[in-house]
Each structure stands twice: as C-alpha cells, then as structure tokens.
Design a protein around this motif. Structure first.
Motif, PDB file in Angstrom:
ATOM      1  N   GLN A 118       0.929   4.130  -2.877  1.00 24.25           N
ATOM      2  CA  GLN A 118       0.609   5.505  -2.502  1.00 24.25           C
ATOM      3  C   GLN A 118       1.764   6.457  -2.809  1.00 24.25           C
ATOM      4  O   GLN A 118       1.541   7.565  -3.270  1.00 24.25           O
ATOM      5  CB  GLN A 118       0.237   5.582  -1.020  1.00 24.25           C
ATOM      6  CG  GLN A 118      -1.162   5.086  -0.764  1.00 24.25           C
ATOM      7  CD  GLN A 118      -1.567   5.192   0.690  1.00 24.25           C
ATOM      8  OE1 GLN A 118      -1.748   4.172   1.324  1.00 24.25           O
ATOM      9  NE2 GLN A 118      -1.704   6.390   1.205  1.00 24.25           N
ATOM     10  N   LEU A 134      -5.656  -3.771  -4.346  1.00 26.41           N
ATOM     11  CA  LEU A 134      -5.720  -2.343  -4.049  1.00 26.41           C
ATOM     12  C   LEU A 134      -6.390  -1.665  -5.234  1.00 26.41           C
ATOM     13  O   LEU A 134      -6.012  -1.911  -6.379  1.00 26.41           O
ATOM     14  CB  LEU A 134      -4.319  -1.754  -3.880  1.00 26.41           C
ATOM     15  CG  LEU A 134      -3.503  -2.223  -2.684  1.00 26.41           C
ATOM     16  CD1 LEU A 134      -2.063  -1.745  -2.806  1.00 26.41           C
ATOM     17  CD2 LEU A 134      -4.128  -1.714  -1.402  1.00 26.41           C
ATOM     18  N   ARG A 162      -8.983  -1.811  -0.216  1.00 30.70           N
ATOM     19  CA  ARG A 162      -7.803  -2.607   0.130  1.00 30.70           C
ATOM     20  C   ARG A 162      -8.325  -3.902   0.697  1.00 30.70           C
ATOM     21  O   ARG A 162      -9.014  -3.924   1.723  1.00 30.70           O
ATOM     22  CB  ARG A 162      -6.926  -1.909   1.156  1.00 30.70           C
ATOM     23  CG  ARG A 162      -5.752  -2.784   1.577  1.00 30.70           C
ATOM     24  CD  ARG A 162      -4.913  -2.136   2.627  1.00 30.70           C
ATOM     25  NE  ARG A 162      -3.929  -3.098   3.091  1.00 30.70           N
ATOM     26  CZ  ARG A 162      -3.184  -2.921   4.151  1.00 30.70           C
ATOM     27  NH1 ARG A 162      -3.298  -1.807   4.864  1.00 30.70           N
ATOM     28  NH2 ARG A 162      -2.325  -3.840   4.518  1.00 30.70           N
ATOM     29  N   TYR A 196      -7.385   2.199  -6.479  1.00 31.37           N
ATOM     30  CA  TYR A 196      -7.305   3.643  -6.280  1.00 31.37           C
ATOM     31  C   TYR A 196      -8.128   4.320  -7.367  1.00 31.37           C
ATOM     32  O   TYR A 196      -8.201   3.825  -8.493  1.00 31.37           O
ATOM     33  CB  TYR A 196      -5.852   4.126  -6.378  1.00 31.37           C
ATOM     34  CG  TYR A 196      -5.031   3.801  -5.150  1.00 31.37           C
ATOM     35  CD1 TYR A 196      -4.717   4.783  -4.220  1.00 31.37           C
ATOM     36  CD2 TYR A 196      -4.578   2.510  -4.923  1.00 31.37           C
ATOM     37  CE1 TYR A 196      -3.972   4.490  -3.092  1.00 31.37           C
ATOM     38  CE2 TYR A 196      -3.833   2.205  -3.791  1.00 31.37           C
ATOM     39  CZ  TYR A 196      -3.537   3.201  -2.888  1.00 31.37           C
ATOM     40  OH  TYR A 196      -2.811   2.915  -1.763  1.00 31.37           O
ATOM     41  N   THR A 226       0.835  -1.202   0.000  1.00 30.45           N
ATOM     42  CA  THR A 226       0.000   0.000   0.000  1.00 30.45           C
ATOM     43  C   THR A 226       0.871   1.254   0.000  1.00 30.45           C
ATOM     44  O   THR A 226       0.617   2.204  -0.744  1.00 30.45           O
ATOM     45  CB  THR A 226      -0.948   0.009   1.215  1.00 30.45           C
ATOM     46  OG1 THR A 226      -1.788  -1.139   1.128  1.00 30.45           O
ATOM     47  CG2 THR A 226      -1.800   1.254   1.247  1.00 30.45           C
ATOM     48  N   TRP A 277      -4.746  10.535  -6.494  1.00 37.24           N
ATOM     49  CA  TRP A 277      -5.189   9.151  -6.341  1.00 37.24           C
ATOM     50  C   TRP A 277      -5.570   8.904  -4.891  1.00 37.24           C
ATOM     51  O   TRP A 277      -4.819   9.208  -3.978  1.00 37.24           O
ATOM     52  CB  TRP A 277      -4.100   8.176  -6.757  1.00 37.24           C
ATOM     53  CG  TRP A 277      -3.842   8.160  -8.222  1.00 37.24           C
ATOM     54  CD1 TRP A 277      -2.814   8.768  -8.873  1.00 37.24           C
ATOM     55  CD2 TRP A 277      -4.616   7.511  -9.227  1.00 37.24           C
ATOM     56  NE1 TRP A 277      -2.908   8.532 -10.217  1.00 37.24           N
ATOM     57  CE2 TRP A 277      -4.012   7.764 -10.468  1.00 37.24           C
ATOM     58  CE3 TRP A 277      -5.776   6.742  -9.195  1.00 37.24           C
ATOM     59  CZ2 TRP A 277      -4.515   7.279 -11.661  1.00 37.24           C
ATOM     60  CZ3 TRP A 277      -6.281   6.251 -10.394  1.00 37.24           C
ATOM     61  CH2 TRP A 277      -5.646   6.520 -11.605  1.00 37.24           C
ATOM     62  N   GLN A 278      -6.737   8.318  -4.684  1.00 36.83           N
ATOM     63  CA  GLN A 278      -7.188   7.976  -3.340  1.00 36.83           C
ATOM     64  C   GLN A 278      -7.586   6.504  -3.299  1.00 36.83           C
ATOM     65  O   GLN A 278      -8.266   6.014  -4.206  1.00 36.83           O
ATOM     66  CB  GLN A 278      -8.381   8.842  -2.950  1.00 36.83           C
ATOM     67  CG  GLN A 278      -8.005  10.297  -2.865  1.00 36.83           C
ATOM     68  CD  GLN A 278      -8.985  11.080  -2.041  1.00 36.83           C
ATOM     69  OE1 GLN A 278      -9.916  10.543  -1.472  1.00 36.83           O
ATOM     70  NE2 GLN A 278      -8.758  12.377  -1.966  1.00 36.83           N
ATOM     71  N   ARG A 279      -7.158   5.832  -2.238  1.00 37.47           N
ATOM     72  CA  ARG A 279      -7.481   4.413  -2.112  1.00 37.47           C
ATOM     73  C   ARG A 279      -8.972   4.255  -1.834  1.00 37.47           C
ATOM     74  O   ARG A 279      -9.535   4.883  -0.956  1.00 37.47           O
ATOM     75  CB  ARG A 279      -6.655   3.767  -1.007  1.00 37.47           C
ATOM     76  CG  ARG A 279      -6.821   2.244  -0.999  1.00 37.47           C
ATOM     77  CD  ARG A 279      -6.003   1.576   0.049  1.00 37.47           C
ATOM     78  NE  ARG A 279      -6.642   1.799   1.331  1.00 37.47           N
ATOM     79  CZ  ARG A 279      -5.991   2.053   2.455  1.00 37.47           C
ATOM     80  NH1 ARG A 279      -4.688   2.105   2.465  1.00 37.47           N
ATOM     81  NH2 ARG A 279      -6.643   2.250   3.582  1.00 37.47           N
TER      82      ARG A 279
END
Length: 186
Positions: free
Chosen positions: A102, A125, A114, A127, A98, A109-111
């Motif tokens: 990131q 993952l 997960r 994003y 992760t 970009w946002q997760r």
C-alpha cells in the motif's frame, strides 16, 4: 597533395544512428520496467527488496512478451511486468506485507483481495485501479519461500470478447444436461 584515405559516404553516416537506435531500443524498454504502468510495480518491488533484504529477478524481455500478449489478446492485456523473489526465508507478516504494498503502490490502487493461508506461508494480494476503459492489476503472491510480483493492464471488454471466441460450449453442455435430466424426471 592527394590523400588515399577513404571518407565515409552519406549513407554510411546515416546508418550509424539507425544502428544505435536498433541496439538501444531493447535496453531502454527493459530499463523502463514498470515506469510506463504508473510506477507502482517498480516501487513495490524496491520496497519489498529493501524491507526483506532480498533481490528480485525481473523477467527478461518482458517488453517483448507484453507486446506478444497484447497482440494475442487483441489489446486485451498489455503493460505486463513480472518480478520473482526466490528463497524468501523467514516469516512474512500479512499486515506488514500489505502495508509495504500500500505504501509503495502509488495513487489510485485499491486492494481487492487479501488471502493468507492458515499457517501464513502462502499469501496473495491483488490491487486494482481504473485506467480509463482499462483496469490495472497489481498482484503480489507469496508461496512458502518464493514471491511473485505482477502488474498488467487489461481491457475487460476485449478480454471477455476474446474468451467468448474460444469458448468451447462447456456451459452449454451443462444446460443441455439439465434439460435432459428434467425430461427424465417428468
């Protein structure tokens, strides 16, 4: 003195740059890789390669495949990039993976998801980032000894419209069955 050497015609000279452009275009498109999609893809792939000392195979002709996907979905999906890492041996810590994604994904970009299996062998993952009226998606998926990295850009409205065009009424049948069940019970 008269020379028997044949000089190239103007048309012959014009075809040289056209031929070079035709030959170089696919190479340029393939070399660009994920650059057109914000650079997140290439940076994430390189980060994973460097950290785990592996080599990712980028799927050939993705520019062409992305074009076909865009046409097939009427612009719903495009900017498709895929890399595959085979024989990724050893443990892959979920927090570590992760952090790599990131750190290399880039701004915006946002997760969203997960997911890790109980034994840690399978990890996913996902994003996302806004791209105007589109949504960018970056997916990193590890399946025991392989890892796939995918980036695409999609227009959710166009994709939804395309899905509705090909809807075969499965949901409608459930509704009809529910109504039929209701009549029977009354």
């Amino acid at each position: 003195m008269i020379s028997n050497e044949k000089r190239p015609s103007t048309w012959g000279m014009a075809w040289v740059p056209v031929g070079l452009a035709a030959v170089m275009t696919p190479a340029i498109v393939l070399a660009a890789g994920g650059a057109g999609a914000g650079g997140g893809f290439d940076d994430v792939v390189r980060g994973i390669e460097q950290h785990y000392h592996v080599h990712a195979t980028r799927i050939p002709f993705m520019g062409l495949i992305s074009f076909v996907a865009g046409r097939a979905t009427h612009g719903g999906v495009h900017g498709l990039h895929v890399a595959e890492i085979e024989h990724l041996e050893g443990p892959v810590d979920g927090d570590e993976l992760t952090a790599i994604v990131q750190d290399h994904a880039g701004p915006g970009w946002q997760r969203m998801i997960r997911e890790t299996s109980r034994d840690g062998g399978d990890q996913t993952l996902i994003y996302v980032r806004p791209e105007g009226n589109r949504i960018g998606m970056l997916i990193v998926e590890r399946d025991t000894h392989d890892m796939n990295i995918v980036q695409l850009s999609m227009n959710p409205d166009q994709l939804s419209d395309e899905i509705q065009k090909h809807h075969h009424g499965h949901g409608d049948n459930d509704t009809d069955d529910d109504k039929q069940d209701e009549k029977i019970s009354n």
